[in-house]
Design a protein around this motif. Structure first.
Motif, PDB file in Angstrom:
ATOM      1  N   ILE A 121      34.873  44.714  35.395  1.00  0.00           N
ATOM      2  CA  ILE A 121      35.305  43.427  34.847  1.00  0.00           C
ATOM      3  C   ILE A 121      35.155  43.464  33.328  1.00  0.00           C
ATOM      4  O   ILE A 121      34.054  43.674  32.803  1.00  0.00           O
ATOM      5  CB  ILE A 121      34.498  42.260  35.433  1.00  0.00           C
ATOM      6  CG1 ILE A 121      34.690  42.211  36.962  1.00  0.00           C
ATOM      7  CG2 ILE A 121      34.929  40.940  34.805  1.00  0.00           C
ATOM      8  CD1 ILE A 121      33.855  41.145  37.648  1.00  0.00           C
ATOM      9  N   VAL A 122      36.262  43.272  32.634  1.00  0.00           N
ATOM     10  CA  VAL A 122      36.294  43.380  31.174  1.00  0.00           C
ATOM     11  C   VAL A 122      36.289  41.986  30.555  1.00  0.00           C
ATOM     12  O   VAL A 122      37.141  41.148  30.875  1.00  0.00           O
ATOM     13  CB  VAL A 122      37.551  44.163  30.731  1.00  0.00           C
ATOM     14  CG1 VAL A 122      37.637  44.205  29.213  1.00  0.00           C
ATOM     15  CG2 VAL A 122      37.523  45.575  31.302  1.00  0.00           C
ATOM     16  N   PHE A 123      35.329  41.736  29.658  1.00  0.00           N
ATOM     17  CA  PHE A 123      35.224  40.457  28.969  1.00  0.00           C
ATOM     18  C   PHE A 123      35.940  40.515  27.619  1.00  0.00           C
ATOM     19  O   PHE A 123      36.207  41.589  27.080  1.00  0.00           O
ATOM     20  CB  PHE A 123      33.753  40.080  28.776  1.00  0.00           C
ATOM     21  CG  PHE A 123      33.078  39.598  30.030  1.00  0.00           C
ATOM     22  CD1 PHE A 123      32.732  38.272  30.189  1.00  0.00           C
ATOM     23  CD2 PHE A 123      32.784  40.485  31.069  1.00  0.00           C
ATOM     24  CE1 PHE A 123      32.106  37.821  31.345  1.00  0.00           C
ATOM     25  CE2 PHE A 123      32.157  40.057  32.228  1.00  0.00           C
ATOM     26  CZ  PHE A 123      31.824  38.712  32.360  1.00  0.00           C
ATOM     27  N   ASP A 124      36.203  39.336  27.072  1.00  0.00           N
ATOM     28  CA  ASP A 124      36.885  39.250  25.783  1.00  0.00           C
ATOM     29  C   ASP A 124      36.049  39.901  24.685  1.00  0.00           C
ATOM     30  O   ASP A 124      34.825  39.797  24.662  1.00  0.00           O
ATOM     31  CB  ASP A 124      37.133  37.776  25.446  1.00  0.00           C
ATOM     32  CG  ASP A 124      38.085  37.604  24.279  1.00  0.00           C
ATOM     33  OD1 ASP A 124      39.060  38.373  24.186  1.00  0.00           O
ATOM     34  OD2 ASP A 124      37.840  36.689  23.450  1.00  0.00           O
ATOM     35  N   ARG A 125      36.746  40.585  23.776  1.00  0.00           N
ATOM     36  CA  ARG A 125      36.141  41.248  22.609  1.00  0.00           C
ATOM     37  C   ARG A 125      35.225  42.411  22.985  1.00  0.00           C
ATOM     38  O   ARG A 125      34.350  42.791  22.204  1.00  0.00           O
ATOM     39  CB  ARG A 125      35.353  40.238  21.758  1.00  0.00           C
ATOM     40  CG  ARG A 125      36.167  39.037  21.300  1.00  0.00           C
ATOM     41  CD  ARG A 125      37.125  39.375  20.199  1.00  0.00           C
ATOM     42  NE  ARG A 125      37.926  38.221  19.785  1.00  0.00           N
ATOM     43  CZ  ARG A 125      38.827  38.252  18.804  1.00  0.00           C
ATOM     44  NH1 ARG A 125      39.031  39.382  18.149  1.00  0.00           N
ATOM     45  NH2 ARG A 125      39.526  37.181  18.493  1.00  0.00           N
ATOM     46  N   SER A 126      35.429  42.995  24.147  1.00  0.00           N
ATOM     47  CA  SER A 126      34.635  44.156  24.543  1.00  0.00           C
ATOM     48  C   SER A 126      35.315  45.438  24.057  1.00  0.00           C
ATOM     49  O   SER A 126      36.488  45.440  23.668  1.00  0.00           O
ATOM     50  CB  SER A 126      34.465  44.198  26.063  1.00  0.00           C
ATOM     51  OG  SER A 126      35.733  44.363  26.698  1.00  0.00           O
ATOM     52  N   ALA A 127      34.545  46.524  24.084  1.00  0.00           N
ATOM     53  CA  ALA A 127      35.074  47.842  23.726  1.00  0.00           C
ATOM     54  C   ALA A 127      34.474  48.849  24.697  1.00  0.00           C
ATOM     55  O   ALA A 127      33.245  48.943  24.818  1.00  0.00           O
ATOM     56  CB  ALA A 127      34.709  48.203  22.291  1.00  0.00           C
ATOM     57  N   PHE A 128      35.341  49.609  25.382  1.00  0.00           N
ATOM     58  CA  PHE A 128      34.868  50.447  26.487  1.00  0.00           C
ATOM     59  C   PHE A 128      35.704  51.703  26.606  1.00  0.00           C
ATOM     60  O   PHE A 128      36.925  51.678  26.450  1.00  0.00           O
ATOM     61  CB  PHE A 128      34.954  49.646  27.796  1.00  0.00           C
ATOM     62  CG  PHE A 128      34.518  50.397  29.022  1.00  0.00           C
ATOM     63  CD1 PHE A 128      33.207  50.812  29.172  1.00  0.00           C
ATOM     64  CD2 PHE A 128      35.429  50.679  30.034  1.00  0.00           C
ATOM     65  CE1 PHE A 128      32.801  51.496  30.309  1.00  0.00           C
ATOM     66  CE2 PHE A 128      35.035  51.360  31.176  1.00  0.00           C
ATOM     67  CZ  PHE A 128      33.717  51.766  31.316  1.00  0.00           C
ATOM     68  N   ALA A 129      35.023  52.819  26.888  1.00  0.00           N
ATOM     69  CA  ALA A 129      35.710  54.089  27.142  1.00  0.00           C
ATOM     70  C   ALA A 129      35.065  54.765  28.340  1.00  0.00           C
ATOM     71  O   ALA A 129      33.835  54.870  28.425  1.00  0.00           O
ATOM     72  CB  ALA A 129      35.639  54.995  25.919  1.00  0.00           C
TER      73      ALA A 129
END
Length: 277
Positions: A121-129
């Motif tokens: 689940i991706v939230f607003d303003r996140s950064a993920f790799a």
């Protein structure tokens, strides 16, 4: 002059690494080695027969910028394992840097792995790799799934902006049989809203099956997916692969398609126990 500790000390970051090694002994897949460090934990529910089932747990309860997690699973020759997660992994807003997850899966001859984590689940303003590296020996099989939900509409949350990168590399007998890089951002919602991308859907999934039997599942897989994606099948080396893409308006609608699709492709192993809770 007093200074706030928050202005002096860096924020604490998640760091975790876990490795599981299993092998076939006396006709059953059994644990050989287990290593756990930091927030990465692995638990194994009791099962009456193969496959061995393992549950990955991030005790930090989510990830944000600067966090690092690593998972490694080694399935020996003739062994079989299903890997899932205790819950959906949440990617929170990042003040700086990005969260990273590295996954390495290795399967020996005639072995099989089903990599079936619950949704990210991706939230607003996140950064993920995230990177997924898979090495299959001759006659080994794999079922791989990653599902992502960009925001939680039921909670009034929407991932409008951020950065997301998913990188897959799958090899068999040392030869690359599947590679992909999915990147989206910084305008996540705007990109998903395009008709050529997802048409406004916020939940997406990729399912890859590498097996000589893959092509036989193409028609029933397409029937399950319906109009919410598509699937294709190809011959690769001495094996084959089936690749399915799914999209939906939210995580609930996506899982309604994923559950029967996983049940179809995972055969008698069916769903991980935690998926039905």
């Amino acid at each position: 002059m007093e200074h706030s500790l928050t202005s002096v000390l860096p924020a604490q970051r998640v760091a975790g690494m876990a490795r599981l090694v299993c092998a076939s002994t006396d006709g059953r897949t059994r644990l050989r080695r287990l290593y756990q460090d930091g927030s990465a934990k692995i638990r194994m529910p009791a099962v009456a027969s193969d496959p061995l089932e393992a549950v990955l747990i991030n005790t930090a309860g989510g990830l944000t910028g600067g966090d690092r997690l690593g998972w490694e699973v080694d399935v020996g020759a003739g062994a079989s394992a299903t890997i899932t997660t205790q819950a959906c992994e949440k990617i929170y807003r990042a003040a700086s840097d990005r969260a990273e997850v590295r996954v390495k899966l290795t399967v020996g001859e005639h072995g099989r792995i089903a990599w079936l984590p619950q949704e990210t689940i991706v939230f607003d303003r996140s950064a993920f790799a995230r990177t997924l590296d898979v090495e299959l020996a001759v006659d080994a099989e794999a079922l791989l799934l990653e599902a992502t939900v960009f925001g939680r509409l039921a909670m009034g949350e929407r991932a409008a902006h951020g950065h997301f990168h998913d990188r897959w590399r799958v090899s068999q007998e040392g030869a690359l049989v599947h590679a992909e890089d999915f990147r989206i951002g910084p305008g996540i919602a705007a990109t998903l809203g395009r008709s050529a991308v997802a048409g406004g859907a916020i939940a997406v999934a990729t399912v890859l099956m590498v097996s000589p039997r893959a092509a036989a599942f193409l028609d029933p897989a397409r029937h399950i997916i319906g109009g919410q994606g598509d699937a294709g099948a190809w011959s690769v080396k001495k094996s084959g692969k089936l690749l399915a893409r799914l999209f939906a308006e939210d995580g609930y609608q996506l899982r309604k398609r994923l559950v029967p699709l996983v049940e179809l492709l995972n055969g008698r192993a069916g769903l991980p126990k935690l998926w039905s809770l």
